[in-house]
Enzyme design. Sequence first.
Site, PDB file in Angstrom:
ATOM      1  CB  SER A 378      -0.842  -0.192   1.124  1.00 37.00           C
ATOM      2  OG  SER A 378      -0.032  -0.384   2.403  1.00 37.00           O
ATOM      3  CB  VAL A 497      -1.221   5.766   8.186  1.00 37.42           C
ATOM      4  CG1 VAL A 497      -1.974   6.891   8.302  1.00 37.42           C
ATOM      5  CG2 VAL A 497      -0.504   5.566   7.016  1.00 37.42           C
ATOM      6  CD  GLU A 498      -0.717   0.480   6.255  1.00 39.07           C
ATOM      7  OE1 GLU A 498       0.397  -0.060   5.960  1.00 39.07           O
ATOM      8  OE2 GLU A 498      -1.706   0.468   5.475  1.00 39.07           O
ATOM      9  N   GLY A 499       2.198   2.610  11.361  1.00 38.35           N
ATOM     10  CA  GLY A 499       3.430   2.391  12.112  1.00 38.35           C
ATOM     11  C   GLY A 499       4.159   3.794  11.911  1.00 38.35           C
TER      12      GLY A 499
END
Length: 842
Positions: A378, A497-499
């Site tokens: 992503s 986002v996502e870490g």
Amino acid sequence: MITLTQLFILLGITWASAYMRARVGTSLIIAGLSLIGMTYLSELSILPWLLYSVVAILYFADDLRKDKITRPIFNLFKKVLPPMNQTEQEALEAGDVWWDGELFKGNPDWKQLLDYKKPALTEEERSFIDNQVETVCSMVSDWDVNFKDKDLPKPVWDYLKKEGFWGLIIPKSYGGKEFSALAHSTIVSKLSAHNCALGVTTMVPNSLGPAELLLHYGTEEQKNYYLPRLAKGDEIPCFALTAPQAGSDAGAIPDTGIICKGSYKGKQTLGIKLNWNKRYITLAPVATVLGLAFKLYDPDNLIGDKKDIGITVALIPTEHEGVEIGERHHPMGQAFMNGPTRGKDVFIPLDWIVGGSEYAGKGWRMLVECLSAGRGVSLPSSATATGKVAFKATGAYSVVREQFKTEIGRFEGVEEALARIAGKTYQLEATRVLTANAVDLGSKPSVITAIAKYHMTEAAREVVQDSMDIHGGRGVIMGESNYIANGYMSMPISITVEGANILTRNLMIFGQGAVRCHPFVFREMQAAHNSNEEAGVNEFDSLFFRHVGYALSNFIRTFSLSATSALIVKKPVKGKIGRYYQHLTRMSSALALVSDLSMALLGGELKRKERLSARLGDVLSYLYLSSAVLKYFHDNGSKSSDIPYVEWNLQNNLHNIQEAFNQFFDNLKPGWIGKALKWIVFPYGSHFKTASDKLDHQVVQPMLELSEVRDRLCADIYIGDETKPLGRIENAFHLVLETRDIARKLKKAIRAGDVIVQSELTATLDLAVKHKILTRQEADDYLAAENARLDAIQVDEYPADYITGKNMSVNSSKKEAKQSAKSGKATAKAKSGKTTGKPKAA
């Protein structure tokens, strides 16, 4: 003298065996035969045989070794192991190791990397990208979505559902596309390059949406119900993990579920009473099914004897009683759906847990494993999209825009920024393809995807900033003609986002990599935690002494490679690119040595020395990024046109590795160990330099012309016709290039006094035709190019009521005039000067 000779020969055998990583048993046999031969040819020397005997006895006498050496070390190891909570333990156990394992162990098998099949799209995937993806991009105005409507148009939502954009990863047996990770990545990249909301709306259902979780862990009943509905777009999914008090520390989420009995559909049933308060949840405002992470408790032991069960994941229809979908967040002015969700005392059946009750408490591992794959697709794809747009548009703008009668791309200061865009975009595309290929090969490489997430989003941030600097006012003024501002504004979202990137670099990359990628440490830790102590000792005995041999090998290899500048390393390819493989092998060996020594020296303290850990993570990261560049170069035919890009990235990456090592050594305590390591790794000093000005110039040139490299790196982004933002600058770029010879001819005639510059360009061109400097066709072509160039550098302007939002029914006050000029081909109008801004003679 004979004794000394035999000792030197034994040392040589040991050195060679360790360098080649021969098995200990094999090395002992060779050493023993050598001693026998030397004794036969000369005389018996006690010291060499004594040393050999001690090692041999320790190796072959298992019981003696385990009791006298292994068990005390095992007990000490258990004491010094750093404390680890459940989420950390599950994160370490989740995912797997791929090429990062080769890089970490100090002797990467480059042939293995190069032999991976070149990833390629299928005909079906290529058709979808060229047709459905192209079509939906043409339906979206980036400006209208973000400024006017704050949402994608309804026809776009309907098209995404109808064409299965949310079922890219769902198998065909459930009605999905069953596309590869490479296709998934390419699709998201193309959508994101055009509009952030379009990319995110497709990305989320195919990343950590319920589909990914269901495919791996769902019950058959859950799969059969949800997957077809998700594939057809009958369900819009979201996933809720982040809470106000818990972001990166998911183990701290306050959201709870209590096992209890309650009423569902008029019947008493065993279920969960939930309370949650989540924020930042993408697609939540429009979601029909909510994936929810919470801590599950069973105080009355209704499903077992464990009260604190752990993080659990459930799927809940948003229309279910008590589910509250909040209004909307507005992340960095972007229009994708994002908002909070809450619930108080919401009762759900137990079988709404993803995977059923047997997966209660396994939610964190499920999430980390899915994220290990999804995170590799992503955000790397959207970061690459940023690079592609910057490469194509900024290169074109640098040709179209002139200052001091010179294309701005010819100025060295601009060229420096262009070089960063060009080089980093090459590496972004290479890393995107390699990381997606890892997922397609069946791997869930948690460390590699963390590397990709951090370094690719950071590179994209640098690229878009350079692009904005070059565009200046053209990039700052927002409007329907601006193709860079929304990418610039949305960049912090990818960073967060996502870490979050700070967390990812300082805690995850090396924190997980040191354990997961190391050939022995993770298994040693598992042995130490074995409830059967005797089995643990036996396992630890085998691992520990192999670890000692591995550490000795790393020291000898690093020292040997540093002393010889890695010239003794076998090159997997010929030519000057082969030299970079040698350098990377040397740095890989150094990382293995330094990591082992650091873990031994600092133990659990290394976990808290985040900046030291981050620097070793940087070394591993740049080794991976360099591998991606070399693999991409190899897979694309090792073209000579790519060599400057390969060298630019490898030289900068090696310099970055060197800097990371030096900063690590300078800050390691005690200081003498850092100095000793620096001498071992860099005995001749720090000689890796950043790319030269000459190399900068070489990587920029393909940006400023029509080239195969430009077409390949910028493939699969939406351009549109000359009425679209990117199509507009691209059209002007082509026309300016096509008329360069005409421009030179005209300027030469002006300098010679053969043509007198008039107040209007049309009059000047008429004189050039009259004096036979240009043909009529050449004059018309040049005028069309100048009109297109002038139009491409214009910015939008709007009535005050439009900017304040009082009247959104109008567009740019110059839109009609611009539409007539954008093609640059309206020759009749151009000759009469009836266009946006009458071009002056340069």
